[in-house]
Design an enzyme around this catalytic site. Structure first.
Site, short mmCIF file in Angstrom:
data_model
loop_
_atom_site.label_atom_id
_atom_site.label_comp_id
_atom_site.label_asym_id
_atom_site.label_seq_id
_atom_site.Cartn_x
_atom_site.Cartn_y
_atom_site.Cartn_z
N GLY A 248 8.26 -0.18 9.60
CA GLY A 248 8.89 0.79 8.71
C GLY A 248 8.51 0.51 7.27
O GLY A 248 7.83 -0.47 6.98
N LYS A 249 8.98 1.39 6.39
CA LYS A 249 8.66 1.24 4.97
C LYS A 249 9.06 -0.13 4.46
O LYS A 249 8.38 -0.74 3.66
CB LYS A 249 9.39 2.30 4.15
CG LYS A 249 8.69 3.63 4.12
CD LYS A 249 9.28 4.51 3.05
CE LYS A 249 9.20 5.97 3.44
NZ LYS A 249 9.82 6.86 2.48
N ARG A 250 10.21 -0.60 4.95
CA ARG A 250 10.71 -1.88 4.44
C ARG A 250 9.87 -3.07 4.92
O ARG A 250 9.98 -4.16 4.40
CB ARG A 250 12.18 -2.06 4.82
CG ARG A 250 13.06 -1.94 3.59
CD ARG A 250 14.51 -1.99 3.93
NE ARG A 250 14.98 -0.70 4.41
CZ ARG A 250 15.82 -0.52 5.41
NH1 ARG A 250 16.29 -1.56 6.06
NH2 ARG A 250 16.20 0.69 5.77
N GLY A 252 6.74 -3.10 4.77
CA GLY A 252 5.46 -3.07 4.06
C GLY A 252 4.55 -1.93 4.52
O GLY A 252 3.40 -1.87 4.11
#
Ligand code: GLU
Length: 482
Positions: A248-250, A252
């Site tokens: 996911g975005k979190r 990276g």
């Protein structure tokens, strides 16, 4: 019968092109191209609150960068009209009308507060909220000001075929009288994508596994309309390096154009993404877009998640960088280094060209080269050096008096040496180094040229500096010793 394969990529213009979305686009593209079919880029912009200005351009730029071309898209309407959902409201209304006429759609009579009460009741009873349990007995005329809901034609367990996952099924708890058209006049994703796929003749829907749980709802809409199902092709999720969860975005996962910014080549990204969740069933590891198109098949899409291995991505980028011509490599480095190198006092193009093979050998990403320049890694090439003679002595030497005659001999040798390649320099110096001792000769040679204990080997250092500069630095070192 028209058996042309038609696939589509249907992003929402929310301003971010996750690598997972790009992989979906790539697979849909490859499948269409492989089968001489059409690939459609459809913009799903019916949720106006999430829309980001410039996102449509961003999506197009991302696909164009990778060479993923579309037959119909935001700038290229098809026989079915526009590929942007907000231009297609008439189509959704037309099919909404079909359902209303069949008695299979009705305006939602409740206020938001009334719905909240129903939701709370379900919660208190520890049951999932199902709208259909509150379906009104008789339906009013739909005037377009209220949400239009589907009357689920049949409450049943659905079983369907997925081209990757095989038989899938879900129970009646998944079915509900979902909203087809919202009170603002825009359709929901659930309804709009089905109408679009129908009108655009889409034969294969490729998308992520997050849509599996909603599929029974979609099937109830197909059934209500009495239209055939397209083929469902569920792509496996992309997992984090450590396989612990979806990337996911979190974790990276970046926007695809950020990878471009970092210096990943489009060839790298295509090749790398294609191999996440798909395999060619051979040992082949490197694929151009054309080769991918030839090799691609749904049979080799895997069910389980594919890992996003960042180290492999870097490694692959290095392999593609190695294939660039030196001119293309210079162009590649430009955005990262142009400003820094323009400030180096002794910078000249010819020396830079001679330095490039050394830079290239160690480069996986241009950002690293920028950092090296900024950290002064190549200052010995483009700035005067201030040699500290103490570091000239090799570890076995008793003092600088040992070094001086060797440097003088080296000057002697190099004065008649051809500097056209590091190999030519090596050939000239090697017999002397063998005679006296490699460390004894090569260490002071390299240190005198670069002024550093750590630098490229002496032949490369001399080659990079060029003959006049090399001789000058060796002579300066001698002068400093005496
Ligand atoms: N607009 C949806 C999304 O971006 C598309 C899903 C689909 O392919 O049907 O997730």
């Amino acid at each position: 019968m028209n058996d042309k394969i038609i696939t589509r990529f249907a992003p929402s213009p929310t301003g971010f092109m996750h690598i997972g979305s790009i992989r979906t686009a790539l697979f849909a593209y490859l499948y269409a191209r492989k089968n001489h079919g059409d690939f459609i880029l459809r913009i799903e912009d019916t949720d106006k609150s999430r829309e980001v200005t410039g996102a449509i351009e961003h999506i197009q730029e991302s696909l164009e960068w990778l060479g993923i071309s579309w037959d119909y898209g935001p700038n290229k309407p098809g026989p079915f009209g526009s590929c942007i959902q907000s231009d297609r409201l008439d189509s959704y209304r037309k099919y909404a009308r079909v359902l209303i006429d069949k008695g299979l759609a009705y305006p939602d009579p409740y206020t938001a507060e009334e719905l909240d009460v129903f939701r709370q009741q379900a919660k208190d009873a520890k049951k999932p909220f199902l709208y259909r349990l509150h379906r009104p007995e008789s339906f009013a005329e739909w005037d377009g000001t209220k949400a239009l809901r589907l009357k689920v034609p049949e409450i049943k367990r659905y079983t369907w075929h997925d081209e990757v996952r095989g038989e899938l099924s879900a129970g009646e708890e998944m079915l509900d009288d979902i909203i087809l058209i919202k009170a603002d006049g825009y359709p929901t994703y659930n309804f709009a994508h089905i109408i679009d796929d129908l009108e655009m003749g889409v034969t294969h829907i490729m998308r992520g596994d997050e849509f599996i749980s909603s599929t029974p709802k979609f099937l109830s809409i197909y059934d209500a309309l009495g239209i055939p199902y397209p083929k469902f092709v569920t792509l496996p999720p992309i997992l984090k390096d450590d396989k612990s969860k979806k990337l996911g975005k979190r974790d990276g996962a970046k926007d695809i154009l950020d990878y471009r910014e970092d210096g990943y080549l489009p060839e790298t990204m295509l090749n790398f993404l294609a191999l996440i969740g798909w395999n060619p069933a051979t040992e082949q590891e490197f694929f151009s877009l054309t080769e991918l198109t030839e090799a691609f098949s749904i049979d080799h899409i895997q069910k389980s998640g594919g890992v996003f291995n960042s180290e492999k991505l870097l490694w692959m980028n290095k392999r593609y960088l190695d294939k660039l011509s030196i001119e293309d490599f210079i162009e590649y480095l430009k955005p990262a280094v142009a400003e820094t190198i323009s400030k180096l006092p002794l910078f000249d193009e010819e020396t830079y060209h001679r330095l490039l093979p050394t830079i290239r050998e160690r480069t996986h990403l241009r950002q690293a080269v920028k950092n090296e320049f900024e950290a002064g890694e190549y200052d010995w090439v483009f700035k005067d050096i201030d040699l500290d003679t103490k570091i000239l002595a090799w570890k076995n030497d008793s003092g600088l008096s040992d070094v001086l005659p060797r440097l003088e001999k080296l000057i002697n040798i190099l004065e008649t040496t051809d500097f056209s390649s590091p190999e030519a320099i090596k050939e000239a110096v090697w017999p002397y180094a063998e005679e006296i001792g490699r460390g004894e000769v090569l260490w002071p040679m390299r240190v005198a040229i670069t002024g550093r204990e750590k630098s490229p080997d002496p032949f490369n250092s001399a080659y990079i500096m060029g003959k006049p500069q090399t001789l000058e630095r060796l002579k300066k070192a001698c002068a400093k010793i005496v």
